[in-house]
Design a protein around this motif. Structure first.
Motif, PDB file in Angstrom:
ATOM      1  N   ASN A   1      -6.356  -6.651   1.483  1.00  0.00           N
ATOM      2  CA  ASN A   1      -5.733  -7.821   0.892  1.00  0.00           C
ATOM      3  C   ASN A   1      -5.981  -7.818  -0.615  1.00  0.00           C
ATOM      4  O   ASN A   1      -7.115  -7.645  -1.075  1.00  0.00           O
ATOM      5  N   GLY A   2      -4.908  -8.007  -1.376  1.00  0.00           N
ATOM      6  CA  GLY A   2      -5.005  -8.000  -2.833  1.00  0.00           C
ATOM      7  C   GLY A   2      -4.767  -6.643  -3.456  1.00  0.00           C
ATOM      8  O   GLY A   2      -4.717  -6.526  -4.687  1.00  0.00           O
ATOM      9  N   GLU A   3      -4.608  -5.598  -2.641  1.00  0.00           N
ATOM     10  CA  GLU A   3      -4.316  -4.251  -3.136  1.00  0.00           C
ATOM     11  C   GLU A   3      -2.858  -3.896  -2.857  1.00  0.00           C
ATOM     12  O   GLU A   3      -2.222  -4.471  -1.974  1.00  0.00           O
ATOM     13  N   SER A   4      -2.364  -2.908  -3.591  1.00  0.00           N
ATOM     14  CA  SER A   4      -1.033  -2.361  -3.355  1.00  0.00           C
ATOM     15  C   SER A   4      -1.151  -0.956  -2.776  1.00  0.00           C
ATOM     16  O   SER A   4      -2.242  -0.371  -2.738  1.00  0.00           O
ATOM     17  N   ILE A   5      -0.033  -0.410  -2.358  1.00  0.00           N
ATOM     18  CA  ILE A   5      -0.034   0.978  -1.899  1.00  0.00           C
ATOM     19  C   ILE A   5      -0.410   1.922  -3.037  1.00  0.00           C
ATOM     20  O   ILE A   5      -1.120   2.917  -2.825  1.00  0.00           O
ATOM     21  N   LEU A   6       0.036   1.614  -4.243  1.00  0.00           N
ATOM     22  CA  LEU A   6      -0.351   2.442  -5.387  1.00  0.00           C
ATOM     23  C   LEU A   6      -1.860   2.415  -5.597  1.00  0.00           C
ATOM     24  O   LEU A   6      -2.468   3.447  -5.926  1.00  0.00           O
ATOM     25  N   ASP A   7      -2.477   1.252  -5.413  1.00  0.00           N
ATOM     26  CA  ASP A   7      -3.941   1.171  -5.495  1.00  0.00           C
ATOM     27  C   ASP A   7      -4.578   2.019  -4.407  1.00  0.00           C
ATOM     28  O   ASP A   7      -5.600   2.689  -4.629  1.00  0.00           O
ATOM     29  N   LEU A   8      -3.991   2.005  -3.232  1.00  0.00           N
ATOM     30  CA  LEU A   8      -4.538   2.715  -2.076  1.00  0.00           C
ATOM     31  C   LEU A   8      -4.506   4.223  -2.278  1.00  0.00           C
ATOM     32  O   LEU A   8      -5.467   4.931  -1.978  1.00  0.00           O
TER      33      LEU A   8
END
Length: 246
Positions: free
Chosen positions: A111-118
């Protein structure tokens, strides 16, 4: 048998076309319920649309509007890969449409992250806190897509996937927007299918994603990332079983 509806939501650089072999296999197994395969904006029948300003909730609402318009009810909602960021929103936006969900090798940021962050921006193994990529886009899109999609495919199958992948593009928000799963899954029944030889989402990461979703049933299959292309009969068996029991 009174089989219920099944909704199959494709992943990134794909469209409804990718489910054809699985739908055929499900029918061969005697599945009689409605099977819906909507296209995400920018993909398949919706190629060429301006999707720059779309948000994730708007994608979910558009798909739900289409499903509601054709009388979908009590459905098993299935999503592959990038669809993992949209499925919870679809359930939260229109819970009456669905009775359970199945995540097929999907990306599930915190929660609070994006796929790019992942994923990060590096190749896999450089940053252990991120999934990383199996190939660099700088190598060219054909090589990039081959690294992700081609394992176990025949040359003819990959030709079809490559041709479509070059034309199908999810809205940018799917990768860039932070996700929030408020209230999901709650009491909702959720299953997850781990693809054991996945070149995009390593099985250990898929296990973490299943935990984040609070899954109630976990499957594991010996396939790469695209079992609907490479192993449609195997995937169809699991989907039919899940639709009839979960």
């Amino acid at each position: 048998m009174n089989d219920r509806d099944v909704v199959l939501v494709h992943g990134g650089h794909h469209g409804a076309w990718c489910w054809d072999a699985v739908v055929e296999s499900m029918r061969n197994l005697g599945y009689e319920g409605n099977i819906h395969t909507p296209d995400v904006p920018g993909c398949g029948s919706k190629r060429g649309r301006d999707t720059d300003r779309l948000r994730l909730i708007e994608i979910a609402e558009e798909l739900n509007d289409e499903l509601s318009g054709i009388g979908t009810r009590n459905a098993l909602l299935v999503g592959h890969s990038m669809a993992g960021v949209v499925l919870p929103l679809m359930v939260e936006n229109r819970p009456a449409l669905f009775s359970s969900a199945c995540f097929l090798s999907t990306s599930i940021p915190r929660n609070g992250e994006s796929i790019l962050d992942l994923f990060g921006t590096e190749l896999r193994g450089i940053d252990q806190t991120r999934i990383g990529w199996p190939e660099s886009r700088e190598a060219g899109l054909e090589k990039f897509f081959a690294a992700m999609f081609a394992p176990d495919m025949t040359p003819e199958q990959f030709d079809v996937v490559l041709k479509n992948a070059l034309e199908d593009s999810w809205p940018a928000c799917a990768s860039a927007e932070a996700v929030y799963r408020s209230g999901f899954p709650g009491s909702f029944s959720v299953s997850f299918i781990v693809t054991e030889r996945d070149p995009i989402l390593p099985p250990a990461w898929q296990g973490r994603f299943a935990e984040r979703l609070g899954v109630t049933r976990l499957y594991s299959i010996d396939t790469p990332h695209e079992p609907f292309i490479t192993h449609p009969d195997l995937l169809a068996e699991i989907l039919v079983k899940t639709a009839r029991t979960n």
